[in-house]
Design a protein around this motif. Structure first.
Motif, mmCIF file in Angstrom:
data_model
loop_
_atom_site.group_PDB
_atom_site.id
_atom_site.type_symbol
_atom_site.label_atom_id
_atom_site.label_comp_id
_atom_site.label_asym_id
_atom_site.label_seq_id
_atom_site.Cartn_x
_atom_site.Cartn_y
_atom_site.Cartn_z
ATOM 1 N N MET A 35 -33.183 -28.352 -56.898
ATOM 2 C CA MET A 35 -32.798 -27.672 -55.663
ATOM 3 C C MET A 35 -33.910 -27.762 -54.621
ATOM 4 S SD MET A 35 -30.400 -26.191 -54.141
ATOM 5 C CE MET A 35 -30.384 -25.440 -52.527
ATOM 6 N N ALA A 36 -35.150 -27.553 -55.037
ATOM 7 C CA ALA A 36 -36.275 -27.613 -54.101
ATOM 8 C C ALA A 36 -36.425 -29.020 -53.523
ATOM 9 C CB ALA A 36 -37.563 -27.186 -54.807
ATOM 10 N N VAL A 37 -36.335 -30.031 -54.355
ATOM 11 C CA VAL A 37 -36.490 -31.417 -53.902
ATOM 12 C C VAL A 37 -35.340 -31.825 -52.991
ATOM 13 C CG1 VAL A 37 -36.502 -33.833 -54.676
ATOM 14 C CG2 VAL A 37 -37.875 -32.127 -55.880
ATOM 15 N N PHE A 38 -34.129 -31.510 -53.409
ATOM 16 C CA PHE A 38 -32.949 -31.904 -52.634
ATOM 17 C C PHE A 38 -32.952 -31.219 -51.271
ATOM 18 C CE2 PHE A 38 -28.321 -31.859 -51.692
ATOM 19 C CZ PHE A 38 -28.110 -33.219 -51.731
ATOM 20 N N ALA A 39 -33.242 -29.945 -51.246
ATOM 21 C CA ALA A 39 -33.273 -29.207 -49.975
ATOM 22 C C ALA A 39 -34.369 -29.747 -49.063
ATOM 23 C CB ALA A 39 -33.469 -27.717 -50.226
#
Length: 166
Positions: free
Chosen positions: A74-78
């Motif tokens: 989630m952190a990387v994608f966002a």
């Protein structure tokens, strides 16, 4: 054209910005699932990539149930999506310098190489295509591809700077 920091400004058209921003706005509604799909696609393409993640090496939880992978995905994608959506406005990759340095350090120490960035790009584009099939078109693929290339180039530059200082 240079931005205020002397770096070459990124040319990202209004149309490209709209394609990225509109698709990101749709994906935000299911961002956690989409982000996990993105990482599962990476591991489907390159199963050995799990070894690059310390929190996955000895995990006894299936990848799709791993809470640390879900949070990381989630952190990387966002970050990737938000950075892409900011390209035209900022003329550069919109990730804080401290974050970029940390990413460069982490990726260098994990043994990430250029080929890994290509796998991630392919997985990202496939994930977006699957997430917004009704919006997907060659222009969107190009816009997201360019946005990713700029983010990857910024990370590789940080990795190069760090390896030169070691």
């Amino acid at each position: 054209m240079e931005n205020s920091e002397g770096a070459r400004a990124i040319a990202f058209s209004e149309e490209q910005e709209a394609l990225v921003a509109n698709s990101w706005n749709v994906m935000k509604q299911h961002a956690a699932d989409t982000a996990l799909s993105f990482f599962l696609k990476i591991f489907e393409i390159a199963p050995s990539a799990t070894q690059l993640f310390s929190f996955l090496r000895d995990a006894d939880v299936p990848l799709d149930k791993n809470p640390k992978l879900k949070a990381h995905a989630m952190a990387v994608f966002a970050m990737a999506c938000e950075s892409a959506a900011q390209l035209r406005k900022t003329g550069k990759v919109a990730v804080r310098e401290t974050t970029l340095k940390k990413l460069g350090d982490t990726h260098m120490n994990s043994g990430v190489i250029d080929e890994h960035f290509e796998v991630v790009k392919f997985a990202l584009l496939e994930t977006i295509k699957d997430a917004v099939p009704e919006m997907w078109c060659p222009e969107m693929k190009d816009a997201w591809g360019q946005a990713y290339d700029h983010l990857a180039a910024a990370m590789k530059e940080q990795m190069k700077l760090l390896s030169a200082s070691v």
